[in-house]
Scaffold this active site. Sequence first.
Site, PDB file in Angstrom:
ATOM      1  N   ARG A  22      33.654  33.912  31.762  1.00  0.00           N
ATOM      2  CA  ARG A  22      34.610  34.879  32.592  1.00  0.00           C
ATOM      3  C   ARG A  22      33.743  35.890  32.947  1.00  0.00           C
ATOM      4  O   ARG A  22      33.279  36.738  32.121  1.00  0.00           O
ATOM      5  CB  ARG A  22      35.755  35.211  31.974  1.00  0.00           C
ATOM      6  CG  ARG A  22      37.118  35.025  32.811  1.00  0.00           C
ATOM      7  CD  ARG A  22      38.079  35.148  31.952  1.00  0.00           C
ATOM      8  NE  ARG A  22      39.021  36.605  32.829  1.00  0.00           N
ATOM      9  CZ  ARG A  22      39.922  37.105  32.358  1.00  0.00           C
ATOM     10  NH1 ARG A  22      40.682  36.461  31.424  1.00  0.00           N
ATOM     11  NH2 ARG A  22      40.384  38.218  32.758  1.00  0.00           N
ATOM     12  N   ARG A  59      38.512  48.319  33.622  1.00  0.00           N
ATOM     13  CA  ARG A  59      39.631  47.629  33.582  1.00  0.00           C
ATOM     14  C   ARG A  59      40.475  48.363  32.599  1.00  0.00           C
ATOM     15  O   ARG A  59      41.771  48.641  32.930  1.00  0.00           O
ATOM     16  CB  ARG A  59      39.507  46.047  33.043  1.00  0.00           C
ATOM     17  CG  ARG A  59      38.985  45.067  34.169  1.00  0.00           C
ATOM     18  CD  ARG A  59      38.291  43.869  33.699  1.00  0.00           C
ATOM     19  NE  ARG A  59      39.085  43.091  32.765  1.00  0.00           N
ATOM     20  CZ  ARG A  59      38.709  42.245  31.955  1.00  0.00           C
ATOM     21  NH1 ARG A  59      37.543  42.054  31.844  1.00  0.00           N
ATOM     22  NH2 ARG A  59      39.806  41.482  31.385  1.00  0.00           N
TER      23      ARG A  59
HETATM   24  P1  ADP Z   1      43.218  40.865  31.516  1.00  0.00           P
HETATM   25  O1  ADP Z   1      44.739  41.144  31.055  1.00  0.00           O
HETATM   26  O2  ADP Z   1      42.272  40.484  30.277  1.00  0.00           O
HETATM   27  O3  ADP Z   1      42.530  41.958  32.376  1.00  0.00           O
HETATM   28  P2  ADP Z   1      44.210  38.910  33.474  1.00  0.00           P
HETATM   29  O4  ADP Z   1      43.571  37.720  33.481  1.00  0.00           O
HETATM   30  O5  ADP Z   1      45.354  39.244  33.152  1.00  0.00           O
HETATM   31  O6  ADP Z   1      42.830  39.509  32.357  1.00  0.00           O
HETATM   32  O7  ADP Z   1      43.547  39.752  34.725  1.00  0.00           O
HETATM   33  C1  ADP Z   1      42.357  39.654  35.291  1.00  0.00           C
HETATM   34  C2  ADP Z   1      42.239  40.482  36.893  1.00  0.00           C
HETATM   35  O8  ADP Z   1      43.183  39.931  37.532  1.00  0.00           O
HETATM   36  C3  ADP Z   1      42.506  42.127  36.420  1.00  0.00           C
HETATM   37  O9  ADP Z   1      41.390  42.966  36.164  1.00  0.00           O
HETATM   38  C4  ADP Z   1      42.853  42.360  37.986  1.00  0.00           C
HETATM   39  O10 ADP Z   1      41.916  42.668  38.642  1.00  0.00           O
HETATM   40  C5  ADP Z   1      43.644  41.273  38.506  1.00  0.00           C
HETATM   41  N1  ADP Z   1      45.129  41.298  38.218  1.00  0.00           N
HETATM   42  C6  ADP Z   1      45.790  40.222  37.272  1.00  0.00           C
HETATM   43  N2  ADP Z   1      47.207  40.871  37.444  1.00  0.00           N
HETATM   44  C7  ADP Z   1      47.040  41.686  38.429  1.00  0.00           C
HETATM   45  C8  ADP Z   1      48.249  42.448  38.915  1.00  0.00           C
HETATM   46  N3  ADP Z   1      49.485  42.489  38.339  1.00  0.00           N
HETATM   47  N4  ADP Z   1      48.175  43.537  39.725  1.00  0.00           N
HETATM   48  C9  ADP Z   1      46.942  43.475  40.178  1.00  0.00           C
HETATM   49  N5  ADP Z   1      45.651  42.873  39.858  1.00  0.00           N
HETATM   50  C10 ADP Z   1      45.944  41.966  38.907  1.00  0.00           C
END
Ligand code: ADP
Length: 190
Positions: free
Chosen positions: A134, A146
């Site tokens: 990833r 993040r």
């Molecule tokens: P992690 O919790 O490890 O950051 P996720 O797979 O939940 O991994 O999220 C990866 C990315 O997807 C985030 O860094 C963001 O850019 C986007 N993302 C996920 N969920 C949301 C959300 N609810 N609102 C905005 N962006 C989101």
Amino acid sequence: MLNLVLFGPPGAGKGTQSERIRDHYGLIHLSTGDIFRANIKGETELGKEAKSYIDKGELVPDSLTIKLLESEVDKHQDANGFIFDGFPRTVHQAEALDKFLARKQTEVTKMVALEVEEEELIKRLLARGKESGRADDQNEGIIRNRIEEYQKKTAPLKDYYRNQDKFESIDGVGEIDEITNRLYHAIEKK
Ligand code: ADP
């Protein structure tokens, strides 16, 4: 319905624990991150737009994310409940979720936060990046961004749910099984 929000910073273990909670309570698991990644892989319009934000470690705009989440919930009319993983991530998303569930005559039952300190998160994410490939897990600058987005925009949601008496917090460090048991306990607490 049992509608749970699993909450925590990137790398807190939401994905792993969500699958266990899904199986244990018979819920539908909705991960916005997984849905975005599937769209990126499939090269959809949504995927292309989301990718530009995800690659920088920024949140995808609320308008796009809320629409996506609502259409996913609507696909499961007969569900016993949902586990929301990675949604809501802003106060605006939380308000939209409340309104949307109210229209379906239901509500968020509980929000459970997994607490893990920052240096442990960075260690876990870099290790995950090596295994999964990833892109957003392979660069420490993106990871820190993040976590910063989380602190700034997502952590305030704890107060949002605390004000509704729906907030539970648990220690997200330890054996995976042990953390799952802490989660069950927090979910079932009256
Ligand atoms: P992690 O919790 O490890 O950051 P996720 O797979 O939940 O991994 O999220 C990866 C990315 O997807 C985030 O860094 C963001 O850019 C986007 N993302 C996920 N969920 C949301 C959300 N609810 N609102 C905005 N962006 C989101």
